[in-house]
Motif scaffolding. Structure first.
Motif, mmCIF file in Angstrom:
data_model
loop_
_atom_site.group_PDB
_atom_site.id
_atom_site.type_symbol
_atom_site.label_atom_id
_atom_site.label_comp_id
_atom_site.label_asym_id
_atom_site.label_seq_id
_atom_site.Cartn_x
_atom_site.Cartn_y
_atom_site.Cartn_z
ATOM 1 N N UNK A 177 0.589 23.692 47.149
ATOM 2 C CA UNK A 177 1.391 23.373 47.774
ATOM 3 C C UNK A 177 2.898 22.845 47.520
ATOM 4 N N UNK A 178 2.774 22.836 46.245
ATOM 5 C CA UNK A 178 4.250 22.237 45.577
ATOM 6 C C UNK A 178 4.929 23.617 45.002
ATOM 7 N N UNK A 179 6.120 23.975 45.669
ATOM 8 C CA UNK A 179 6.715 25.240 45.056
ATOM 9 C C UNK A 179 7.534 25.056 43.895
ATOM 10 N N UNK A 180 7.522 26.067 43.290
ATOM 11 C CA UNK A 180 8.171 26.091 41.745
ATOM 12 C C UNK A 180 9.849 25.983 42.023
ATOM 13 N N UNK A 181 10.368 25.680 41.051
ATOM 14 C CA UNK A 181 12.069 25.626 41.333
ATOM 15 C C UNK A 181 12.791 26.945 41.717
ATOM 16 N N UNK A 182 12.058 27.863 41.532
ATOM 17 C CA UNK A 182 12.585 29.424 41.790
ATOM 18 C C UNK A 182 12.477 29.297 43.219
ATOM 19 N N UNK A 183 11.587 28.856 43.814
ATOM 20 C CA UNK A 183 11.592 29.274 45.228
ATOM 21 C C UNK A 183 12.388 28.061 46.083
ATOM 22 N N UNK A 184 13.097 27.191 45.474
ATOM 23 C CA UNK A 184 13.793 26.087 45.906
ATOM 24 C C UNK A 184 15.126 25.855 45.515
ATOM 25 N N UNK A 185 15.552 27.059 44.576
ATOM 26 C CA UNK A 185 16.809 27.077 43.935
ATOM 27 C C UNK A 185 18.081 27.183 45.144
ATOM 28 N N UNK A 186 17.545 27.590 46.318
ATOM 29 C CA UNK A 186 18.654 27.979 47.421
ATOM 30 C C UNK A 186 19.142 26.509 47.994
ATOM 31 N N UNK A 187 18.286 25.546 47.754
ATOM 32 C CA UNK A 187 18.265 24.279 48.428
ATOM 33 C C UNK A 187 19.518 23.652 47.684
ATOM 34 N N UNK A 222 18.404 11.237 47.895
ATOM 35 C CA UNK A 222 19.446 12.118 48.400
ATOM 36 C C UNK A 222 18.791 12.875 49.481
ATOM 37 N N UNK A 223 19.860 13.427 50.054
ATOM 38 C CA UNK A 223 19.592 14.445 51.325
ATOM 39 C C UNK A 223 18.824 15.460 50.641
ATOM 40 N N UNK A 224 18.978 16.078 49.519
ATOM 41 C CA UNK A 224 18.273 17.122 48.734
ATOM 42 C C UNK A 224 16.852 16.944 48.300
ATOM 43 N N UNK A 225 16.627 15.450 47.732
ATOM 44 C CA UNK A 225 15.518 14.914 47.603
ATOM 45 C C UNK A 225 14.477 14.782 48.727
ATOM 46 N N UNK A 226 15.226 14.468 49.807
ATOM 47 C CA UNK A 226 14.586 14.022 51.015
ATOM 48 C C UNK A 226 13.880 15.283 51.384
ATOM 49 N N UNK A 227 14.649 16.427 51.776
ATOM 50 C CA UNK A 227 14.458 17.639 52.027
ATOM 51 C C UNK A 227 13.249 18.486 51.252
ATOM 52 N N UNK A 228 13.530 18.282 50.021
ATOM 53 C CA UNK A 228 12.490 18.959 49.402
ATOM 54 C C UNK A 228 11.058 17.936 49.223
ATOM 55 N N UNK A 229 10.915 16.793 49.514
ATOM 56 C CA UNK A 229 10.020 15.916 49.705
ATOM 57 C C UNK A 229 9.222 16.519 50.716
ATOM 58 N N UNK A 230 9.771 16.624 51.945
ATOM 59 C CA UNK A 230 9.186 17.141 53.227
ATOM 60 C C UNK A 230 8.600 18.592 53.030
#
Length: 258
Positions: free
Chosen positions: A48-58, A87-95
């Motif tokens: 369930x936890x994505x790699x940094x490659x999949x969330x680099x656009x955030x 932060x807003x980014x940390x909150x979105x990635x946590x979700x």
């Protein structure tokens, strides 16, 4: 991990408090207190936890993270709450990490695509720029109040395009709804602008000879103007000449009748 353990009922701490200096200790204490199987935990992370490659656009873009958080909360069926320590980014990635989707990579790529399409939709508001921008915004708001009144409670008329975009972000979850709204607003403005142009104009009916119509149509074709425009130009030109051409033509016309 912090939210994941809480979602699974494995948190041995107050989830409303985040203290970065004690975060690791609290998580470790929870793992021991709840006798969490570490192999199972690693499997959950891999799934369930994505790699940094999949969330680099955030990026740190607040608008992006606010939009993404709303999308994820809608999919998860929860109410969005941004913890003040994140932060807003940390909150979105946590979700995103908490979202237990069996097709998370595909779903995340779809969210990325929808975000890119949303940014393209912003350009469909470029027609609102210019000296009459405020009038266009008022027309847009009038349409929204009439057709989407449930979205306008305690809202005031946007005074800029970014403010209108922010309203759309808060109102519409799906791009298709936003696109329909923008198209309808532009149509309303076109109707408003047309009626405004017609304010000092009235419709009249004239009977002209076939030869006069042919001459009029030849001017229309030559100058790519309507009959009404050609007639208005001819009348204005004659007025500027003090009616000399008309007087000459009337003398010829009356002479022909004798």
């Amino acid at each position: 991990m912090w939210y994941f353990l809480a979602d699974k009922g494995l948190a041995n701490y107050n989830t409303s408090v985040i203290d970065n200096s004690e975060l690791s200790n609290w998580i470790i204490n929870s793992l021991h207190a709840k006798s969490v199987n570490l192999e199972w935990l690693r499997g959950q992370q891999l799934e369930f936890i994505l790699s940094s490659d999949h969330i680099s656009w955030i990026t740190e873009d607040r608008r992006l993270n606010h939009w993404l958080s709303k999308q994820l909360c809608e999919k998860m069926g929860i109410i969005f709450f941004k913890h003040p320590e994140l932060t807003w980014r940390e909150s979105a990635i946590a979700l995103l990490d908490r979202w237990t989707s069996s097709t998370k990579i595909l779903a995340t790529n779809k969210l990325k695509f929808e975000w890119e399409e949303l940014k393209k939709l912003d350009k469909k508001l470029d027609w609102m720029k210019g000296p009459d921008g405020q009038e266009k915004l008022q027309t847009a708001w009038a349409w929204i109040v009439k057709n989407r009144p449930y979205n306008t409670t305690l809202k005031s008329t946007p005074t800029s395009i970014p403010a209108l975009i922010e309203f759309f972000d808060d109102t519409f979850l799906h791009n298709a709804d936003r696109e329909i709204c923008i198209a309808a607003i532009r149509k309303r403005w076109s109707q408003h602008a047309y009626r405004k142009k017609q304010e000092n104009k009235k419709q009249y009916n004239f009977i002209l000879t076939d030869s006069a119509v042919k001459r009029l149509d030849s001017f229309c074709k030559k100058y790519d103007l309507s009959r009404a425009h050609i007639l208005e130009i001819l009348l204005q030109a004659e007025q500027e000449r003090n009616g000399q051409s008309i007087e000459e033509k009337i003398k010829i016309y009356k002479g022909a009748e004798l």
